[in-house]
Design an enzyme around this catalytic site. Sequence first.
Site, PDB file in Angstrom:
ATOM      1  N   ASP A  85      13.959  28.346  32.527  1.00 39.40           N
ATOM      2  CA  ASP A  85      13.492  28.778  33.846  1.00 39.40           C
ATOM      3  C   ASP A  85      14.661  29.072  34.800  1.00 39.40           C
ATOM      4  OD1 ASP A  85      12.334  28.566  36.620  1.00 39.40           O
ATOM      5  OD2 ASP A  85      10.532  28.107  35.489  1.00 39.40           O
TER       6      ASP A  85
ATOM      7  N   SER B 241      11.006  32.995  38.019  1.00 42.58           N
ATOM      8  CA  SER B 241       9.730  32.495  37.529  1.00 42.58           C
ATOM      9  C   SER B 241       8.565  33.296  38.122  1.00 42.58           C
ATOM     10  CB  SER B 241       9.625  30.996  37.843  1.00 42.58           C
ATOM     11  OG  SER B 241       8.598  30.372  37.132  1.00 42.58           O
TER      12      SER B 241
END
Length: 374
Positions: A231, A82
């Site tokens: 993610d 991320s």
Amino acid sequence: MSEHPHGSEPHNPATAVPEHASDAVGPATARFAGQVLAGPKTEKTVALALQGGGAHGSFTWGVLDALIEDGRLGFEALTGASAGAMNAVVMVDGWLKGGPDGAREGLEQFWREVSLDGDLGPTQRQFVSGLLNFWKGNPIAEFWAKALTPSPYVSNPLNINPLRKALAAQVDFERLRDSQTAGLFVSATNVWTGKLAVFERDALTVDHLMASACLPTVFQAVEIDGVPYWDGGYLGNPPLYPLYRGAQTRDILLVQINPVERRETPRTESEIRDRLNEITFNANLMRELRAIDFIDGLIEEGTLARNGYERVLIHRIDGTDALEDYNAASKLDARWKVFCRLRDKGRAAAQAWLGEHLDQVGHRCTIDLQQAYQ
């Protein structure tokens, strides 16, 4: 990536090998050497492991800025999820453009660009602002969220993601893939299999970074070769195992921005949700630290040492104290003044770590692994 001997003469500021690089290398059969990001003062080499955490990634920006400015550490590989993956890619891209100064400038440019004070278009700015209001305890938004349970395919049908524009404009992904430079490892979660995916530098595109930062409640899944990803923080925040073979150095410097411990019981719905997110995004890191500690124990007792195994030396710059007053919802606070405040906290943490632990790099762990995961 081509191999290089430690101690060779630097030939390129973007991919130099430090003259006095750390001799803390693992078994030659188990590792390969990448090019090291190093400046003229570099004495030791580490691999960087950068956690994700939305806007809290600006703390990591500050850490990287201070480490690069200090100049005594070189960076052989970087792994991230991320925001950690974005910091890693932007840093390496900037280094390729202009050495250490280029890396620092690139990081500042990226965080300024994605801030609400940056150069986002009106539609993107409106979306980010609305997103922040939604997550920052707006009772009306929370009411409708419960009533309508919006999917990002409904609430964000155009799949607007301001980060894509900023990264695509700033990072030269073609050069990044083709350059002989530090290793890069970006994590994502395979939606179909529920398994961790790690993408390496020679395959990276802007889509891989979007996948690594794809919160499924906010953005539509990112498809790469027909496979949807979410993610990377769910399964590897950040993944450490790619560094075992992706770097010659045994020293891994972890920049941790998700609190492991909070000495209070969450009671409200938002507090419970925030704490669940923190636990989830640390879980796999805790497992990897536990495994490293277990293997280190076998090495110390001689069970594995005779087969050529060497200890992995873990170091950590911990943002927990600095971020104690910032709850999980603040990860979506994209104001420039917030980024700068967290950057300064990251710089201070890195400078303190350098003063206390730099001499021990290449020789011993500087954190108690059992305390870190128990």
